[in-house]
Design a protein around this motif. Structure first.
Motif, PDB file in Angstrom:
ATOM      1  N   UNK A 132      -8.256  27.266 -43.513  1.00  0.00           N
ATOM      2  CA  UNK A 132      -9.516  27.251 -42.762  1.00  0.00           C
ATOM      3  C   UNK A 132     -10.763  27.111 -43.641  1.00  0.00           C
ATOM      4  N   UNK A 133     -10.611  27.268 -44.965  1.00  0.00           N
ATOM      5  CA  UNK A 133     -11.764  27.182 -45.848  1.00  0.00           C
ATOM      6  C   UNK A 133     -12.182  25.735 -46.108  1.00  0.00           C
ATOM      7  N   UNK A 134     -11.272  24.797 -45.869  1.00  0.00           N
ATOM      8  CA  UNK A 134     -11.597  23.381 -46.050  1.00  0.00           C
ATOM      9  C   UNK A 134     -12.308  22.873 -44.797  1.00  0.00           C
ATOM     10  N   UNK A 135     -13.409  22.172 -45.001  1.00  0.00           N
ATOM     11  CA  UNK A 135     -14.135  21.608 -43.859  1.00  0.00           C
ATOM     12  C   UNK A 135     -13.189  20.740 -43.049  1.00  0.00           C
ATOM     13  N   UNK A 136     -13.279  20.855 -41.740  1.00  0.00           N
ATOM     14  CA  UNK A 136     -12.323  20.187 -40.865  1.00  0.00           C
ATOM     15  C   UNK A 136     -12.265  18.687 -41.163  1.00  0.00           C
ATOM     16  N   UNK A 137     -11.043  18.197 -41.345  1.00  0.00           N
ATOM     17  CA  UNK A 137     -10.847  16.779 -41.597  1.00  0.00           C
ATOM     18  C   UNK A 137     -10.839  16.391 -43.057  1.00  0.00           C
ATOM     19  N   UNK A 138     -11.041  17.354 -43.975  1.00  0.00           N
ATOM     20  CA  UNK A 138     -11.057  17.056 -45.406  1.00  0.00           C
ATOM     21  C   UNK A 138      -9.777  17.572 -46.064  1.00  0.00           C
ATOM     22  N   UNK A 139      -9.506  17.058 -47.249  1.00  0.00           N
ATOM     23  CA  UNK A 139      -8.293  17.418 -47.978  1.00  0.00           C
ATOM     24  C   UNK A 139      -8.538  18.395 -49.123  1.00  0.00           C
ATOM     25  N   UNK A 140      -9.792  18.578 -49.503  1.00  0.00           N
ATOM     26  CA  UNK A 140     -10.081  19.507 -50.582  1.00  0.00           C
ATOM     27  C   UNK A 140     -11.493  20.044 -50.432  1.00  0.00           C
ATOM     28  N   UNK A 141     -11.721  21.208 -51.024  1.00  0.00           N
ATOM     29  CA  UNK A 141     -13.047  21.814 -51.062  1.00  0.00           C
ATOM     30  C   UNK A 141     -13.319  22.257 -52.484  1.00  0.00           C
ATOM     31  N   UNK A 142     -14.597  22.302 -52.853  1.00  0.00           N
ATOM     32  CA  UNK A 142     -14.983  22.718 -54.196  1.00  0.00           C
ATOM     33  C   UNK A 142     -15.964  23.885 -54.127  1.00  0.00           C
ATOM     34  N   UNK A 143     -15.740  24.863 -54.987  1.00  0.00           N
ATOM     35  CA  UNK A 143     -16.694  25.953 -55.205  1.00  0.00           C
ATOM     36  C   UNK A 143     -17.097  25.897 -56.669  1.00  0.00           C
ATOM     37  N   UNK A 144     -18.390  25.747 -56.926  1.00  0.00           N
ATOM     38  CA  UNK A 144     -18.896  25.753 -58.302  1.00  0.00           C
ATOM     39  C   UNK A 144     -19.944  26.850 -58.422  1.00  0.00           C
ATOM     40  N   UNK A 145     -19.881  27.609 -59.507  1.00  0.00           N
ATOM     41  CA  UNK A 145     -20.807  28.723 -59.677  1.00  0.00           C
ATOM     42  C   UNK A 145     -21.180  28.880 -61.139  1.00  0.00           C
ATOM     43  N   UNK A 146     -22.450  29.202 -61.362  1.00  0.00           N
ATOM     44  CA  UNK A 146     -22.917  29.559 -62.702  1.00  0.00           C
ATOM     45  C   UNK A 146     -23.241  31.036 -62.695  1.00  0.00           C
ATOM     46  N   UNK A 147     -22.536  31.788 -63.550  1.00  0.00           N
ATOM     47  CA  UNK A 147     -22.718  33.228 -63.653  1.00  0.00           C
ATOM     48  C   UNK A 147     -23.411  33.577 -64.957  1.00  0.00           C
ATOM     49  N   UNK A 148     -24.269  34.555 -64.908  1.00  0.00           N
ATOM     50  CA  UNK A 148     -24.938  35.057 -66.107  1.00  0.00           C
ATOM     51  C   UNK A 148     -24.410  36.456 -66.379  1.00  0.00           C
ATOM     52  N   UNK A 149     -23.824  36.626 -67.573  1.00  0.00           N
ATOM     53  CA  UNK A 149     -23.252  37.905 -67.985  1.00  0.00           C
ATOM     54  C   UNK A 149     -23.925  38.320 -69.284  1.00  0.00           C
ATOM     55  N   UNK A 150     -24.896  39.211 -69.190  1.00  0.00           N
ATOM     56  CA  UNK A 150     -25.643  39.603 -70.378  1.00  0.00           C
ATOM     57  C   UNK A 150     -26.417  38.419 -70.928  1.00  0.00           C
ATOM     58  N   UNK A 151     -26.139  38.072 -72.174  1.00  0.00           N
ATOM     59  CA  UNK A 151     -26.814  36.950 -72.825  1.00  0.00           C
ATOM     60  C   UNK A 151     -26.057  35.638 -72.675  1.00  0.00           C
TER      61      UNK A 151
END
Length: 435
Positions: free
Chosen positions: A59-78
């Motif tokens: 259910x996390x894939x948008x209806x009718x698509x074959x893949x989904x992408x999650x991209x994130x930039x995290x800051x951990x201290x410096x």
């Protein structure tokens, strides 16, 4: 730790959306059904590789698509780190860390730490034991990512052993009876499952020693202190279920529990499991499934003198559920050995469900976190302590309230057949890497 940037492609309702964030509190406001929860669900997925709303990735894939992408930039201290997860229909998911070569998705566990509060958390109190086991195991993997393999190994062995028991059951009720081959093979799988179960049980017990004091503290902070909350881990090693109904209560009162199991090493727990399997073999063959093991254990929540499940009021149930999440936060915070590794707090549509007193107490506790992400349909539901930066969620995208009229990449305006802000990138499909 805080999330600086989130980008979703074909995730849930979003063809493409990009979200800039910062430390402190950020409130995502928008009418129900526009995708507020979809945004924070993606952040939570980076932490646990699962959704707090559904049991599978489909259910996390948008209806009718074959893949989904999650991209994130995290800051951990410096330092900062880029995480990418590709969710695929019908094949293994992939991940990348800092745009390096693809790795197994579980290799990113432990990098993004989150604690997510949601209305679904009521099931931690009111639901069946599987909800509480999942809570324990997800926290365990977040705290000690190596136990993702422990959990996976146990589930694999359990599946194989159940298949053998099911086959033995069919033989048991046939004229031939259970053959010697089945029994010999079952002895082998008993040994495998005992070893895997001992590893998982020992890890859970180690976690509970850290969690239980925090749970009592959290409940005291959220309430007037008139009742005490405690958690008792009930193992099928000591209290086998009377039948194959998982909802059946364990034997013993509030004082019962794991006194005899705490402190035992993995070899001792392994031997206990082998003995328990032998004692339960007849019943397991008759039912065709494994009746003893961590997959049947229970974390019983006791409020005052009574089980919270079935006895707590609606308000008390909310306080117990919130306490479990707060206790998780305190455990992870205590474990944050390096500066800037504190977990991200996510409160998904929680305040609308709480009375004024609980809203205020919860907000006061979480407001000091390095990053808090809050979703709400109505701005008035947000306590004053959490009135931070605000982003309005609109159909297909987001708009920073501080800059009216400035649409963040991800609105639904198409450009040359693609949504605005779309990131074109090759899929993470290098061979040799599995989920």
């Amino acid at each position: 730790m805080y999330l600086e940037h989130l980008s979703l492609t074909d995730f849930r309702s979003y063809a493409q959306v990009d979200l800039a964030l910062g430390p402190g509190t950020t409130v995502l406001v928008g009418s129900n059904g526009l995708g507020k929860t979809n945004l924070v669900e993606a952040v939570g997925y980076l932490s646990t590789l699962s959704s707090h709303r559904v049991s599978s990735d489909a259910p996390l894939l948008r209806f009718g698509t074959e893949r989904a992408m999650i991209r994130a930039k995290l800051v951990r201290g410096e330092q900062s780190v880029m995480l990418e997860v590709e969710l695929n229909a019908g094949r293994a998911n992939r991940a990348r860390i800092n745009r390096a070569n693809p790795v197994r998705s579980r290799d990113i566990l432990g990098i993004c730490r989150t604690v997510l509060f949601a209305p679904e958390d009521l099931a931690l109190v009111k639901g069946d034991p599987s909800n509480r086991r999942r809570f324990l195991d997800e926290l365990l993997v977040t705290l000690m990512p190596r136990h993702a393999a422990t959990r996976s190994d146990y589930e694999r062995v359990l599946k194989q052993r159940n298949a053998l028991l099911k086959s033995a059951k069919s033989q048991h009720y046939s004229r031939s009876g259970v053959n010697e081959g089945h029994l010999a093979t079952l002895d082998v799988w008993d040994a495998h499952m005992a070893a895997a179960g001992a590893q998982l049980l020992a890890a859970r017990l180690e976690l509970l020693e850290k969690l239980m004091p925090k749970l009592a503290t959290a409940y005291g902070q959220l309430t007037d202190g008139s009742k005490e909350l405690q958690a008792i881990y009930r193992s099928t090693l000591e209290e086998p279920l009377p039948d194959d109904d998982e909802s059946a209560p364990h034997a013993g009162g509030p004082a019962a529990g794991l006194g005899a199991l705490y402190g035992l090493g993995i070899p001792e727990l392994t031997e206990r499991y082998i003995e328990a399997f032998a004692a339960s073999r007849r019943r397991e063959v008759e039912r065709g499934l494994s009746l003893v093991g961590p997959h049947r254990d229970e974390l019983e929540l006791i409020l005052g003198q009574a089980p919270a499940r079935g006895y707590a009021s609606h308000g008390e149930t909310w306080s117990v559920a919130l306490s479990l999440r707060l206790a998780s936060y305190y455990v992870l915070l205590e474990d944050a050995a390096i500066e800037g590794n504190a977990p991200i707090l996510i409160l998904d549509d929680v305040f609308a469900e709480l009375d004024v007193q609980r809203r205020s107490k919860l907000a006061a506790i979480v407001s000091s976190a390095e990053q808090v992400l809050v979703t709400a349909a109505v701005e008035a539901d947000i306590p004053a302590e959490l009135r931070g930066a605000q982003i309005r969620v609109i159909p297909g995208g987001v708009v920073p309230v501080a800059e009216p009229g400035t649409v963040v990449a991800g609105d639904s305006t198409p450009v040359d057949g693609m949504p605005a802000g779309a990131v074109v990138e090759e899929p993470l499909d290098e061979p040799g890497h599995g989920h």
